[in-house]
Design an enzyme around this catalytic site. Sequence first.
Site, PDB file in Angstrom:
ATOM      1  N   LYS A  22       0.808  -1.137  -0.111  1.00 43.68           N
ATOM      2  CA  LYS A  22       0.059  -0.174   0.025  1.00 43.68           C
ATOM      3  C   LYS A  22       0.957   1.250  -0.054  1.00 43.68           C
ATOM      4  CE  LYS A  22      -1.469   1.706   4.136  1.00 43.68           C
ATOM      5  NZ  LYS A  22      -1.486   3.028   4.429  1.00 43.68           N
ATOM      6  N   ASN A  23       1.747   1.186   0.812  1.00 45.19           N
ATOM      7  CA  ASN A  23       2.528   2.567   0.963  1.00 45.19           C
ATOM      8  C   ASN A  23       3.522   2.855   0.066  1.00 45.19           C
ATOM      9  OD1 ASN A  23       1.236   3.217   3.109  1.00 45.19           O
ATOM     10  ND2 ASN A  23       2.663   2.697   4.887  1.00 45.19           N
ATOM     11  N   ARG A  99      -4.564  11.074   3.919  1.00 45.34           N
ATOM     12  CA  ARG A  99      -3.628  11.824   4.068  1.00 45.34           C
ATOM     13  C   ARG A  99      -2.691  11.813   2.936  1.00 45.34           C
ATOM     14  NH1 ARG A  99      -2.788  14.194   8.502  1.00 45.34           N
ATOM     15  NH2 ARG A  99      -0.460  14.346   7.879  1.00 45.34           N
ATOM     16  N   CYS A 123      -5.208  13.526  12.613  1.00 38.20           N
ATOM     17  CA  CYS A 123      -5.430  12.095  12.220  1.00 38.20           C
ATOM     18  C   CYS A 123      -5.445  11.224  13.781  1.00 38.20           C
ATOM     19  CB  CYS A 123      -4.068  11.669  11.618  1.00 38.20           C
ATOM     20  SG  CYS A 123      -4.099  10.009  11.214  1.00 38.20           S
ATOM     21  N   ARG A 128       0.586  14.765  13.085  1.00 37.68           N
ATOM     22  CA  ARG A 128       1.100  14.593  11.686  1.00 37.68           C
ATOM     23  C   ARG A 128       1.119  15.697  10.920  1.00 37.68           C
ATOM     24  NH1 ARG A 128      -1.452   9.044   9.341  1.00 37.68           N
ATOM     25  NH2 ARG A 128       0.717   8.812   8.145  1.00 37.68           N
ATOM     26  N   PRO A 129       1.978  16.583  11.341  1.00 36.80           N
ATOM     27  CA  PRO A 129       1.777  18.094  10.520  1.00 36.80           C
ATOM     28  C   PRO A 129       2.559  17.728   9.121  1.00 36.80           C
ATOM     29  CG  PRO A 129       3.750  17.936  12.234  1.00 36.80           C
ATOM     30  CD  PRO A 129       2.762  16.654  12.399  1.00 36.80           C
ATOM     31  N   ILE A 130       2.712  18.722   8.305  1.00 34.62           N
ATOM     32  CA  ILE A 130       3.402  18.715   7.090  1.00 34.62           C
ATOM     33  C   ILE A 130       4.487  19.597   6.778  1.00 34.62           C
ATOM     34  CG2 ILE A 130       1.495  17.367   5.812  1.00 34.62           C
ATOM     35  CD1 ILE A 130       1.102  19.673   4.001  1.00 34.62           C
ATOM     36  N   ASP A 131       4.901  20.314   7.912  1.00 40.99           N
ATOM     37  CA  ASP A 131       6.012  21.454   7.949  1.00 40.99           C
ATOM     38  C   ASP A 131       7.187  20.735   7.388  1.00 40.99           C
ATOM     39  OD1 ASP A 131       6.043  19.339  10.343  1.00 40.99           O
ATOM     40  OD2 ASP A 131       7.579  20.661  11.203  1.00 40.99           O
ATOM     41  N   LEU A 132       7.506  19.398   7.569  1.00 43.43           N
ATOM     42  CA  LEU A 132       8.843  19.113   7.075  1.00 43.43           C
ATOM     43  C   LEU A 132       8.788  19.013   5.275  1.00 43.43           C
ATOM     44  CD1 LEU A 132       9.843  16.518   9.714  1.00 43.43           C
ATOM     45  CD2 LEU A 132      10.605  18.805   9.167  1.00 43.43           C
ATOM     46  N   ASP A 313       4.468   0.896  12.093  1.00 44.25           N
ATOM     47  CA  ASP A 313       3.347   0.232  11.412  1.00 44.25           C
ATOM     48  C   ASP A 313       3.188  -1.361  11.811  1.00 44.25           C
ATOM     49  OD1 ASP A 313       2.682   2.213   9.978  1.00 44.25           O
ATOM     50  OD2 ASP A 313       3.546   1.648   8.219  1.00 44.25           O
ATOM     51  N   ILE A 335       7.416   7.209  17.104  1.00 47.66           N
ATOM     52  CA  ILE A 335       6.924   7.981  15.844  1.00 47.66           C
ATOM     53  C   ILE A 335       5.792   8.657  15.985  1.00 47.66           C
ATOM     54  CG2 ILE A 335       6.558   7.729  13.572  1.00 47.66           C
ATOM     55  CD1 ILE A 335       9.535   6.532  14.263  1.00 47.66           C
ATOM     56  N   ARG A 405      -8.578  -0.111   3.788  1.00 48.24           N
ATOM     57  CA  ARG A 405      -7.678   0.675   3.352  1.00 48.24           C
ATOM     58  C   ARG A 405      -6.435   0.009   3.102  1.00 48.24           C
ATOM     59  NH1 ARG A 405      -7.880   6.191   6.208  1.00 48.24           N
ATOM     60  NH2 ARG A 405      -6.325   6.601   4.222  1.00 48.24           N
TER      61      ARG A 405
HETATM   62  N1  EPU Z   1       6.169  14.642  10.924  1.00 45.89           N
HETATM   63  C1  EPU Z   1       6.480  15.878  11.128  1.00 45.89           C
HETATM   64  N2  EPU Z   1       6.471  16.976  10.169  1.00 45.89           N
HETATM   65  C2  EPU Z   1       6.264  16.598   8.891  1.00 45.89           C
HETATM   66  C3  EPU Z   1       5.976  15.051   8.571  1.00 45.89           C
HETATM   67  C4  EPU Z   1       6.341  14.202   9.577  1.00 45.89           C
HETATM   68  O1  EPU Z   1       6.524  16.350  12.187  1.00 45.89           O
HETATM   69  O2  EPU Z   1       6.156  17.231   7.962  1.00 45.89           O
HETATM   70  C5  EPU Z   1       6.325  13.708  11.781  1.00 45.89           C
HETATM   71  C6  EPU Z   1       5.254  12.867  11.980  1.00 45.89           C
HETATM   72  O3  EPU Z   1       4.147  13.583  12.896  1.00 45.89           O
HETATM   73  C7  EPU Z   1       5.846  11.558  12.714  1.00 45.89           C
HETATM   74  C8  EPU Z   1       7.179  11.517  12.149  1.00 45.89           C
HETATM   75  O4  EPU Z   1       7.464  12.642  11.555  1.00 45.89           O
HETATM   76  O5  EPU Z   1       5.796  11.941  14.332  1.00 45.89           O
HETATM   77  C9  EPU Z   1       7.214  10.456  10.764  1.00 45.89           C
HETATM   78  O6  EPU Z   1       6.306  10.663  10.023  1.00 45.89           O
HETATM   79  P1  EPU Z   1       6.448  10.288   8.574  1.00 45.89           P
HETATM   80  O7  EPU Z   1       6.136  11.562   7.698  1.00 45.89           O
HETATM   81  O8  EPU Z   1       7.502   9.463   8.407  1.00 45.89           O
HETATM   82  O9  EPU Z   1       4.904   9.460   8.117  1.00 45.89           O
HETATM   83  P2  EPU Z   1       4.156   9.360   6.995  1.00 45.89           P
HETATM   84  O10 EPU Z   1       4.878   9.688   5.639  1.00 45.89           O
HETATM   85  O11 EPU Z   1       2.976  10.301   7.249  1.00 45.89           O
HETATM   86  C10 EPU Z   1       4.147   6.805   6.377  1.00 45.89           C
HETATM   87  C11 EPU Z   1       3.327   5.981   6.215  1.00 45.89           C
HETATM   88  C12 EPU Z   1       2.441   5.509   7.433  1.00 45.89           C
HETATM   89  C13 EPU Z   1       3.762   5.081   8.472  1.00 45.89           C
HETATM   90  C14 EPU Z   1       4.840   6.169   8.658  1.00 45.89           C
HETATM   91  C15 EPU Z   1       5.892   5.969   9.227  1.00 45.89           C
HETATM   92  C16 EPU Z   1       2.290   6.484   4.003  1.00 45.89           C
HETATM   93  C17 EPU Z   1       1.051   6.527   3.181  1.00 45.89           C
HETATM   94  N3  EPU Z   1       2.305   6.355   5.131  1.00 45.89           N
HETATM   95  O12 EPU Z   1       3.345   8.194   6.830  1.00 45.89           O
HETATM   96  O13 EPU Z   1       1.632   4.331   7.375  1.00 45.89           O
HETATM   97  O14 EPU Z   1       3.434   4.829   9.569  1.00 45.89           O
HETATM   98  O15 EPU Z   1       5.302   6.638   7.237  1.00 45.89           O
HETATM   99  O16 EPU Z   1       6.718   4.732   8.816  1.00 45.89           O
HETATM  100  O17 EPU Z   1       3.411   5.822   3.427  1.00 45.89           O
HETATM  101  C18 EPU Z   1       0.013   2.769   7.689  1.00 45.89           C
HETATM  102  O18 EPU Z   1       0.362   2.283   6.788  1.00 45.89           O
HETATM  103  O19 EPU Z   1      -0.855   2.371   8.564  1.00 45.89           O
HETATM  104  C19 EPU Z   1       0.473   4.112   8.115  1.00 45.89           C
HETATM  105  C20 EPU Z   1       0.295   4.942   8.956  1.00 45.89           C
END
Ligand code: EPU
Length: 427
Positions: A22-23, A99, A123, A128-132, A313, A335, A405
């Site tokens: 999926k991811n 998301r 969420c 889960r912000p997107i600042d990065l 996960d 995480i 999902r």
């Molecule tokens: N984070 C920030 N700012 C950002 C982005 C992330 O602070 O801009 C923080 C998040 O809040 C979290 C950490 O960084 O605390 C890691 O988040 P990451 O960005 O790695 O997660 P993601 O890309 O949103 C993906 C998977 C998740 C999986 C995580 C961690 C997808 C679609 N989703 O999420 O999968 O848990 O990586 O490995 O690829 C799932 O499949 O059930 C699922 C939630």
Amino acid sequence: MDRILIRGGQRLAGRLPISGAKNAALTLMPAALLTDEPLTLRNLPRLADVDGFGHLLNQLGASTSVEGTRPDEFGRVMTIRAGRLTSTEAPYDIVRKMRASILVLGPLIGRGGEARVSLPGGCAIGNRPIDLHLKALEAIGAELEMAAGYVRATAPGGRLSGGRYRFPVVSVGATENVLMAAVTARGGSCIENAAREPEIVDLCRCLVAMGAKIDGIGTDMIEIEGTDRLHGATYSVMPDRIEAGSYACAAAITGGELELTGVSADDMGATLSALTEAGVRVEPTRDGVRVAADGPLRPLTLSTAPYPGFATDMQAQFMAMLTLADGASVLTETIFENRYMHVPELARMGADITVSGRTAVVRGVAGLTGAPVMATDLRASMSLILAGLAAQGETSVTRVYHLDRGYERLEEKLSAVGADIERVSDG
Ligand code: EPU
């Protein structure tokens, strides 16, 4: 609404096919936006999120055509044609439900120098912000404007410059977004402290097949040399290591033996080591991995971490398994700040779990009992299914849409290896 009904206590045995990840699918699909030629993705899992992403691509003006593998086969082939895009916007209504929709941001700027994406908001598992995502895109030349819950990103002169960014925290999605934006930049880019998850490697390989120039694939420093244009390709989605890990826990919690076919043990290092430490036999086979449990499960101390560490996960599924271990386990979630929503539901089935901050102490009990339980997110739902497989009596898991999902035809796969499980529709 559908529910999953399980009569627990059956030992699972046999071969269980693992679907495409999926991811990985959810980052390979937006990569199609980077080219006006077709991108064909094979081994795409049949999941609600994949369908949802297809609809988003359609709204942007890309066509998606699915060639059926037979209905009794898993996976399918999708060709995405983004010849001419008619929109550069991912609207709130789609992003709030899924998301991963924010992963169109990078490719849209990379393709046409412009994107407008709704901010996803909170969420179930954390803020889960997107600042990065945004900081990384800015570092390679994007200009950002926030208004009315949306972020508008533009590339001055229609094309990003490229640049260098060091992530303060490892982020899978932000690494994917900046990678997809950087491959068509005017200059080179360097991403430091990049995520190294196998799904990122899969994305890089697909981008390379489309003509991108990327070095350091699979390391935490990815270097990209921008190219003028990418072309079409045919690419096969990697197997789902999290689905495979979930079914490995199913074998373990039922004292069973499953051969998980189509998966690569190399992508599952931390999961397989943890299973071995719990006393589960794990061996690679020609077609995948065999997992067998015949003695008592040993307790574990585990902390989630970015790849190659133990995946967040997999935390909920291991917790379900460890409720029946011979002793106390300690799990720490590093995480996401709210990823223990399955704990009260597992407790309703007789589990003994105490949560304090980010740490959960799981004291093994002699047995679980079936109960009506409620799914809260994808992996939490799977932990309830696992507990139900091992529990005495009947477990009914509601809010099955969470499972749909991310687990392709879960009840079919599990009943084929001996589980007493069915989906019931309450109308
Ligand atoms: N984070 C920030 N700012 C950002 C982005 C992330 O602070 O801009 C923080 C998040 O809040 C979290 C950490 O960084 O605390 C890691 O988040 P990451 O960005 O790695 O997660 P993601 O890309 O949103 C993906 C998977 C998740 C999986 C995580 C961690 C997808 C679609 N989703 O999420 O999968 O848990 O990586 O490995 O690829 C799932 O499949 O059930 C699922 C939630």
